[in-house]
Write a protein that holds these residues in place. Structure first.
Motif, PDB file in Angstrom:
ATOM      1  N   ALA A 274       0.831  -1.203   0.000  1.00  0.00           N
ATOM      2  CA  ALA A 274       0.000   0.000   0.000  1.00  0.00           C
ATOM      3  C   ALA A 274       0.863   1.250   0.000  1.00  0.00           C
ATOM      4  O   ALA A 274       1.732   1.402   0.870  1.00  0.00           O
ATOM      5  N   PRO A 275       0.665   2.145  -0.954  1.00  0.00           N
ATOM      6  CA  PRO A 275       1.432   3.397  -0.937  1.00  0.00           C
ATOM      7  C   PRO A 275       0.995   4.286   0.214  1.00  0.00           C
ATOM      8  O   PRO A 275      -0.088   4.123   0.787  1.00  0.00           O
ATOM      9  N   ARG A 276       1.826   5.230   0.553  1.00  0.00           N
ATOM     10  CA  ARG A 276       1.544   6.137   1.660  1.00  0.00           C
ATOM     11  C   ARG A 276       0.272   6.936   1.399  1.00  0.00           C
ATOM     12  O   ARG A 276       0.079   7.461   0.307  1.00  0.00           O
ATOM     13  N   GLY A 277      -0.561   6.993   2.421  1.00  0.00           N
ATOM     14  CA  GLY A 277      -1.792   7.755   2.318  1.00  0.00           C
ATOM     15  C   GLY A 277      -2.989   6.960   1.857  1.00  0.00           C
ATOM     16  O   GLY A 277      -4.116   7.453   1.917  1.00  0.00           O
ATOM     17  N   ARG A 278      -2.802   5.733   1.405  1.00  0.00           N
ATOM     18  CA  ARG A 278      -3.929   4.946   0.884  1.00  0.00           C
ATOM     19  C   ARG A 278      -4.864   4.536   2.011  1.00  0.00           C
ATOM     20  O   ARG A 278      -4.449   4.182   3.104  1.00  0.00           O
ATOM     21  N   ASN A 279      -6.145   4.514   1.714  1.00  0.00           N
ATOM     22  CA  ASN A 279      -7.177   4.048   2.624  1.00  0.00           C
ATOM     23  C   ASN A 279      -7.233   2.524   2.578  1.00  0.00           C
ATOM     24  O   ASN A 279      -7.178   1.922   1.512  1.00  0.00           O
ATOM     25  N   VAL A 280      -7.390   1.879   3.727  1.00  0.00           N
ATOM     26  CA  VAL A 280      -7.351   0.425   3.772  1.00  0.00           C
ATOM     27  C   VAL A 280      -8.490  -0.202   2.968  1.00  0.00           C
ATOM     28  O   VAL A 280      -8.320  -1.265   2.344  1.00  0.00           O
ATOM     29  N   TYR A 281      -9.654   0.448   2.955  1.00  0.00           N
ATOM     30  CA  TYR A 281     -10.796  -0.149   2.259  1.00  0.00           C
ATOM     31  C   TYR A 281     -10.604  -0.078   0.744  1.00  0.00           C
ATOM     32  O   TYR A 281     -10.983  -1.010   0.014  1.00  0.00           O
ATOM     33  N   TYR A 282      -9.997   0.995   0.284  1.00  0.00           N
ATOM     34  CA  TYR A 282      -9.650   1.062  -1.138  1.00  0.00           C
ATOM     35  C   TYR A 282      -8.596   0.014  -1.463  1.00  0.00           C
ATOM     36  O   TYR A 282      -8.633  -0.622  -2.519  1.00  0.00           O
ATOM     37  N   HIS A 283      -7.671  -0.183  -0.531  1.00  0.00           N
ATOM     38  CA  HIS A 283      -6.592  -1.150  -0.773  1.00  0.00           C
ATOM     39  C   HIS A 283      -7.146  -2.562  -0.911  1.00  0.00           C
ATOM     40  O   HIS A 283      -6.664  -3.341  -1.749  1.00  0.00           O
ATOM     41  N   VAL A 284      -8.119  -2.926  -0.091  1.00  0.00           N
ATOM     42  CA  VAL A 284      -8.703  -4.269  -0.183  1.00  0.00           C
ATOM     43  C   VAL A 284      -9.212  -4.521  -1.596  1.00  0.00           C
ATOM     44  O   VAL A 284      -8.953  -5.581  -2.192  1.00  0.00           O
ATOM     45  N   LEU A 285      -9.934  -3.557  -2.149  1.00  0.00           N
ATOM     46  CA  LEU A 285     -10.488  -3.712  -3.496  1.00  0.00           C
ATOM     47  C   LEU A 285      -9.391  -3.665  -4.557  1.00  0.00           C
ATOM     48  O   LEU A 285      -9.315  -4.544  -5.429  1.00  0.00           O
ATOM     49  N   ALA A 286      -8.512  -2.672  -4.482  1.00  0.00           N
ATOM     50  CA  ALA A 286      -7.475  -2.498  -5.502  1.00  0.00           C
ATOM     51  C   ALA A 286      -6.501  -3.664  -5.513  1.00  0.00           C
ATOM     52  O   ALA A 286      -6.137  -4.180  -6.579  1.00  0.00           O
ATOM     53  N   SER A 287      -6.075  -4.105  -4.340  1.00  0.00           N
ATOM     54  CA  SER A 287      -5.111  -5.188  -4.273  1.00  0.00           C
ATOM     55  C   SER A 287      -5.718  -6.497  -4.765  1.00  0.00           C
ATOM     56  O   SER A 287      -5.048  -7.294  -5.433  1.00  0.00           O
ATOM     57  N   THR A 288      -6.990  -6.729  -4.448  1.00  0.00           N
ATOM     58  CA  THR A 288      -7.659  -7.947  -4.914  1.00  0.00           C
ATOM     59  C   THR A 288      -7.698  -7.998  -6.436  1.00  0.00           C
ATOM     60  O   THR A 288      -7.353  -9.017  -7.057  1.00  0.00           O
ATOM     61  N   ILE A 289      -8.098  -6.897  -7.052  1.00  0.00           N
ATOM     62  CA  ILE A 289      -8.197  -6.864  -8.520  1.00  0.00           C
ATOM     63  C   ILE A 289      -6.820  -6.986  -9.158  1.00  0.00           C
ATOM     64  O   ILE A 289      -6.599  -7.816 -10.047  1.00  0.00           O
ATOM     65  N   MET A 290      -5.882  -6.176  -8.692  1.00  0.00           N
ATOM     66  CA  MET A 290      -4.565  -6.155  -9.319  1.00  0.00           C
ATOM     67  C   MET A 290      -3.778  -7.443  -9.055  1.00  0.00           C
ATOM     68  O   MET A 290      -2.966  -7.862  -9.894  1.00  0.00           O
ATOM     69  N   SER A 291      -4.017  -8.088  -7.919  1.00  0.00           N
ATOM     70  CA  SER A 291      -3.345  -9.364  -7.657  1.00  0.00           C
ATOM     71  C   SER A 291      -3.823 -10.432  -8.624  1.00  0.00           C
ATOM     72  O   SER A 291      -3.034 -11.265  -9.094  1.00  0.00           O
TER      73      SER A 291
END
Length: 748
Positions: free
Chosen positions: A546-563
């Motif tokens: 997760a880059p600095r400043g990212r919201n955890v809930y956005y990260h859950v969605l973004a990381s799932t898709i990009m992974s």
């Protein structure tokens, strides 16, 4: 011609023309070492590529996926990993064994100890018997007062007939071993030297030489030059030595002695990166890599030794200047905390197998503590079957156990020697039947009727009417069941699968691990995590960082898709390399998702659409927990993807309860520095960057973004100051500017 038919009996491997017998199911590396061949190797588990060799003829069975480790060019040329290749016919192998010397252990005593600079000490050791090595190689050394710690250092002198050797030891902040060498009186102390290792030595030739050293990286360069001078070498030499200030320059008299005895042109160029305008320094300034082209003679061979950032920068500039990779020889000095002798240090070329103290052997409790994990799983089953308020109490009990336990139980810094690792592997495999029971119980709890007569069986065994308890359970407690089951999918399933899917050479562990991941719809983890995340962790190329400043809930969605996108690309490339169809049985990405579909259909069969929907919610919550954990393990970290992963690139914790019940996932700094090390052998690294608490505590904090950023922003800034390299500080500045957090932007 070699025999190429597959057979069950022994095969013959011709290694550079030398025939050896390879037993059934024995790897090429095992056979070569057994036959006394000094075959290059390090990790033995397919994670380093030191044992790569060319399969000129014959067939092998590969125990792990090599398309991640080896380059396209190497694969096209027929390279394989000897440690992961079992011959299926007679084979012919080509490997560079030039200068290889068999490794051995030799004892000795410290006979000299002197300061070279404020943070580098010359350690002189008199060995009981001389050790054969090539000038430029390194060895693993340990001292009697620290028997469980071994570190890798380059020989600072060529081999001597009297068995005296020298090492230059730089003091590493927080490093127990290097601090002892630099600050304690060690004259007379016993020493064990295990070596030699490495392939850094002077190749024969007549071309000019450009040698570049940084810090304590001067040691192998000095040894190499002293040996060459003794041999009467007359090749033109340019030696560049990079240091911070003038007080960091050392061994100048030795370099001058080499220059005087050299039979050809010899230029010595010290370069200071932090010399002030009023320091009186009249020599070169800036980074040593800024001066390469000026001193690079036509056709020169280049030898680099120093920190990874220097090596990587130099290689890029040299290759852009037309210097081919075969003319560049490098030895990276990786800075990490002291690692126990039985693990593979950063520069180690073969495993260290010291005599271990019986006092440090794992006792019964050391094995039993990992069964805490299974006890939590059974508690979850009981609470789900009890239904109603007991399900909610069970959820609160598990959470409280971690929150309170980690707060009061302190840290686990133990590193016992496990002599029966098979027991620990079985503990991992038991996670699959446990998780299956948990999920079945949860799905049964919302299903009509009594699927498979499960409730009647439990009632008959326990004397408790679990069917009546289930029917009395309200919606709120069913929500608790979703949260508890999803938590178990994340803990019992994903954490265990994380360990098992790293064991790519073990088909049983891989099978169990992939089925555990299927419960969270995340079997692609076995592809992306092992072959993507571990390569690009803490960089912009890693979906899980997760880059600095990212919201955890956005990260859950973004990381799932990009992974998933990353795993698809990795698998597509593998299939193309293997010549398999994209939409075929060989596609592990598709097979994995079909495993999850089968579980979903099983839930539907048990309890219809309601049960299937319930299972889906549990699975998604379990998957979300994984991404939250990814978020907190590497949040804000930065790294040049072309430099090695170090312990500083992960947030670590040594909290006792989290460590015992999560198979040492907490020791994440060591895990990423050496991904092949099994969980029981991971070291705590208490000086690594530290999370805000234990795992569940940190998960809770991460789920409250304002609290997370309030606690983590100071930690991120401290990481920039205390852990980052100069290159990483520049990356951090850019990350801070993009973060959207005022305090981080102010630091940029």
């Amino acid at each position: 011609m070699l025999t190429t038919r597959s057979r069950q009996g022994p095969n013959t491997a011709h290694i550079n023309g030398r025939p050896i017998t390879v037993a059934p199911d024995e790897t090429l590396l095992q056979a070569a070492l057994r036959e006394g061949i000094a075959f290059p190797h390090s990790c033995r588990v397919g994670g380093c590529a030191n044992c790569k060799c060319k399969l000129a003829e014959g067939k092998v069975k590969e125990l792990t996926e090599t398309t991640y480790i080896l380059s396209d060019e190497e694969l096209d040329q027929g390279f394989i990993l000897a440690c992961q290749s079992v011959p299926r016919s007679d084979v012919r192998i080509e490997v560079d064994l030039a200068g290889a010397v068999p490794r051995q252990q030799v004892s000795g005593k410290v006979v000299g100890q002197s300061k070279l600079t404020h943070d580098i000490t010359r350690l002189q050791v008199q060995l009981d018997t001389p050790l054969d090595y090539q000038a430029g190689q390194f060895a693993d050394i340990s001292i009697g007062s620290l028997p469980s710690i071994s570190r890798s250092y380059s020989f600072a002198t060529p081999p001597q007939a009297d068995g005296r050797v020298e090492f230059f030891v730089r003091k590493v902040p927080g490093g127990v071993f290097s601090t002892a060498i630099n600050e304690r009186e060690l004259i007379g102390e016993t020493v064990r030297v295990d070596g030699p290792a490495g392939d850094f030595w002077l190749r024969e030739g007549r071309t000019p030489l450009l040698l570049v050293a940084g810090g304590s990286g001067l040691a192998p360069i000095l040894a190499l030059l002293q040996q060459a001078a003794q041999d009467g070498c007359s090749r033109p030499v340019a030696l560049l030595f990079g240091a911070r200030t003038e007080r960091d320059l050392y061994a100048l008299d030795e370099i001058e002695a080499i220059r005087r005895s050299w039979r050809g042109d010899f230029r010595f160029v010290p370069v200071l990166s932090e010399a002030g305008p009023n320091d009186g320094w009249a020599g070169e300034r800036g980074l040593v890599t800024d001066h390469l082209q000026r001193h690079l003679a036509d056709g020169a061979d280049v030898y680099l030794c120093g920190p990874p950032v220097m090596i990587d920068t130099a290689e890029k500039r040299l290759q852009r200047g037309g210097v081919g990779p075969k003319r560049i020889h490098a030895d990276r000095f990786l800075t990490r905390q002291d690692t126990p002798a039985k693990s593979q240090p950063a520069r180690q070329a073969a495993p260290v197998l010291p005599k271990t103290s019986a006092a440090n052997d794992a006792g019964l409790f050391d094995y039993l503590k990992y069964f805490l994990f299974h006890g939590i799983a059974m508690l979850a089953v009981l609470c789900i079957l009890a239904g109603g308020q007991y399900t909610t109490y069970g959820l609160l009990t598990v959470l409280g156990f971690y929150f309170i336990g980690d707060a009061i139980a302190g840290d686990d810094l133990s590193t016992p020697n496990y002599r029966h690792p098979g027991i620990l592997t079985v503990q991992l495999w038991l996670a699959l039947p446990l998780l299956s029971l948990i999920v079945f119980s949860a799905v049964w709890s919302v299903s009509p009727g009594d699927p498979l007569g499960f409730g009647a069986m439990i009632s008959g065994l326990s004397g408790i009417d679990v069917l009546a308890l289930r029917n009395a359970t309200g919606i709120g407690h069913h929500v608790s069941a979703i949260l508890l089951t999803g938590l178990m999918i994340g803990m019992i399933g994903t954490i265990t699968a994380h360990e098992l899917t790293h064991r790519t050479w073990d088909p049983i562990s891989m099978l169990v691990g992939r089925w555990l991941l299927a419960f969270s719809f995340d079997t692609v983890f076995a592809i992306e995590h092992v072959y993507g995340h571990h390569r690009y962790v803490s960089t912009e190329h890693d979906p899980a960082t997760a880059p600095r400043g990212r919201n955890v809930y956005y990260h859950v969605l973004a990381s799932t898709i990009m992974s998933n996108v990353s795993a698809w690309k990795i698998e597509k490339r593998r299939l193309q390399r293997r010549g398999y169809g994209l939409f075929s049985y060989h596609n592990a990405f598709l097979r994995g998702h079909l495993m999850s579909v089968l579980l979903l259909l099983g839930a539907w069969y048990i309890g219809g659409p309601v049960a299937a929907g319930f299972f889906t919610l549990c699975a998604l919550w379990g998957k979300a927990l994984l991404e939250i954990v990814n978020y907190m393990e590497h949040y804000g970290m930065v790294r040049n993807p072309e430099t090695p992963v170090q312990p500083r690139h992960s947030w670590n914790t040594t909290r006792r309860i989290s460590s015992w019940s999560m198979f040492n996932l907490t020791r994440h700094s060591h895990h990423h520095a050496q991904g092949e090390v099994p969980y029981q052998d991971l070291k705590p690294f208490p000086d690594a960057p530290t999370m805000v608490g234990g795992y569940l505590t940190t998960i809770l904090v991460a789920m409250i973004p304002p609290l997370w950023h309030a606690l983590m922003t100071p930690k991120v800034l401290a990481w920039d100051r205390d852990y980052a390299t100069e290159e990483e500080r520049q990356l951090a500045k850019r990350a801070n500017q993009r973060s959207g957090i005022s305090r981080l932007r102010a630091a940029a």
